[in-house]
Write an enzyme that holds these catalytic residues in place. Structure first.
Site, PDB file in Angstrom:
ATOM      1  N   ASP A 126       0.866  -1.171   0.000  1.00  0.00           N
ATOM      2  CA  ASP A 126       0.000   0.000   0.000  1.00  0.00           C
ATOM      3  C   ASP A 126       0.907   1.226   0.000  1.00  0.00           C
ATOM      4  OD1 ASP A 126      -2.410   1.669   0.605  1.00  0.00           O
ATOM      5  OD2 ASP A 126      -1.329   1.929   2.499  1.00  0.00           O
ATOM      6  N   ALA A 127       0.405   2.347  -0.509  1.00  0.00           N
ATOM      7  CA  ALA A 127       1.236   3.545  -0.592  1.00  0.00           C
ATOM      8  C   ALA A 127       1.057   4.473   0.610  1.00  0.00           C
ATOM      9  CB  ALA A 127       0.928   4.303  -1.880  1.00  0.00           C
ATOM     10  N   TYR A 128      -0.159   4.998   0.787  1.00  0.00           N
ATOM     11  CA  TYR A 128      -0.382   6.080   1.746  1.00  0.00           C
ATOM     12  C   TYR A 128      -0.548   5.558   3.169  1.00  0.00           C
ATOM     13  CZ  TYR A 128      -0.850   8.711  -2.511  1.00  0.00           C
ATOM     14  OH  TYR A 128      -0.596   9.287  -3.737  1.00  0.00           O
ATOM     15  N   SER A 176      -2.480   0.754  -4.855  1.00  0.00           N
ATOM     16  CA  SER A 176      -2.957   1.903  -4.080  1.00  0.00           C
ATOM     17  C   SER A 176      -4.248   2.501  -4.622  1.00  0.00           C
ATOM     18  CB  SER A 176      -1.865   2.983  -4.081  1.00  0.00           C
ATOM     19  OG  SER A 176      -2.313   4.183  -3.503  1.00  0.00           O
ATOM     20  N   ASN A 177      -4.960   3.171  -3.712  1.00  0.00           N
ATOM     21  CA  ASN A 177      -6.111   3.985  -4.098  1.00  0.00           C
ATOM     22  C   ASN A 177      -5.705   5.213  -4.906  1.00  0.00           C
ATOM     23  OD1 ASN A 177      -8.176   2.479  -2.937  1.00  0.00           O
ATOM     24  ND2 ASN A 177      -8.167   3.610  -1.012  1.00  0.00           N
TER      25      ASN A 177
END
Length: 220
Positions: A9-11, A116-117
């Protein structure tokens, strides 16, 4: 145990979502942390609601809308800072251990990706700003399927793209709800519990809980 692929995941996992507000903390004043927490909470809420409604809007639009709400909710913060805060979100700081961990996993022969979103433009900017572009094999954005996590179609992008069974993928996220969705999908999941949050979603447990990404590398 070594896995064929590591998906991140990124954030909140690779990039610090509170770095944008922190960068302008002096101008925002004492309610900066509150502003940042509301901004993040609304950003995620909008993604879930829009997926349930079938009314997709990319993550950058939701990020801006969430900031608008946060600035109205925290009247002590100057709304004139909106442009600066949004600009800072394109260049979020990565967590200190991230570059070394990704390089070590890459050197071991594993494939690495972000899932990611975030919109493609947001993710490319963050990755480039953190100089992670040389170690990542792929960046998967929900923009492709036009649904946000925890929709199974999001996680399926990685297994389809790499032609791997879910069990061959180690998925890392700091968001417990994301870990629940990825566990349900079949990934081996690692919850990066940076904020020491209590356990939840007990029927979809992670394989491992870590305080940071460092322990992913053997002998670290």
């Amino acid at each position: 145990m070594q896995y064929a692929a590591y998906v991140f995941d990124a954030y909140g996992t690779l990039f610090d979502v509170h770095a944008a507000v922190r960068r302008h903390a002096d101008q925002i004043g004492p309610d900066g942390q509150l502003l940042s927490e509301i901004w993040r909470a609304k950003q995620l809420e909008y993604s879930w609601v829009r997926t349930l409604m079938g009314a997709y809007a990319d993550f950058w639009q939701l990020t801006e809308q969430a900031l608008d709400f946060a600035l109205r909710k925290v009247p002590s913060a100057d709304p004139g800072l909106k442009a600066k805060l949004l600009d800072a979100y394109w260049r979020l700081d990565c967590y200190p251990e991230v570059p070394a961990v990704l390089k070590a996993l890459k050197a071991s022969g594993a494939k690495l990706a972000i899932l990611s979103n975030g919109s493609p433009e947001m993710l490319q900017a963050a990755v480039k700003s953190a100089a992670l572009d040389q170690v990542l094999d792929d960046i998967y954005s929900v923009d492709t399927v036009r649904r946000f996590k925890t929709d199974p179609a999001v996680y399926d992008m990685a297994t389809t793209g790499w032609r791997l069974y879910p069990s061959a993928v180690s998925f890392q996220s700091s968001n417990r709800w994301d870990i629940a969705g990825a566990t349900k999908f079949g990934f081996r999941t690692v919850w990066i519990n940076r904020a020491n949050q209590p356990e939840e979603y007990r029927d979809f447990p992670p394989a491992l809980i870590l305080p940071s990404l460092e322990a992913l590398v053997p002998g670290s």
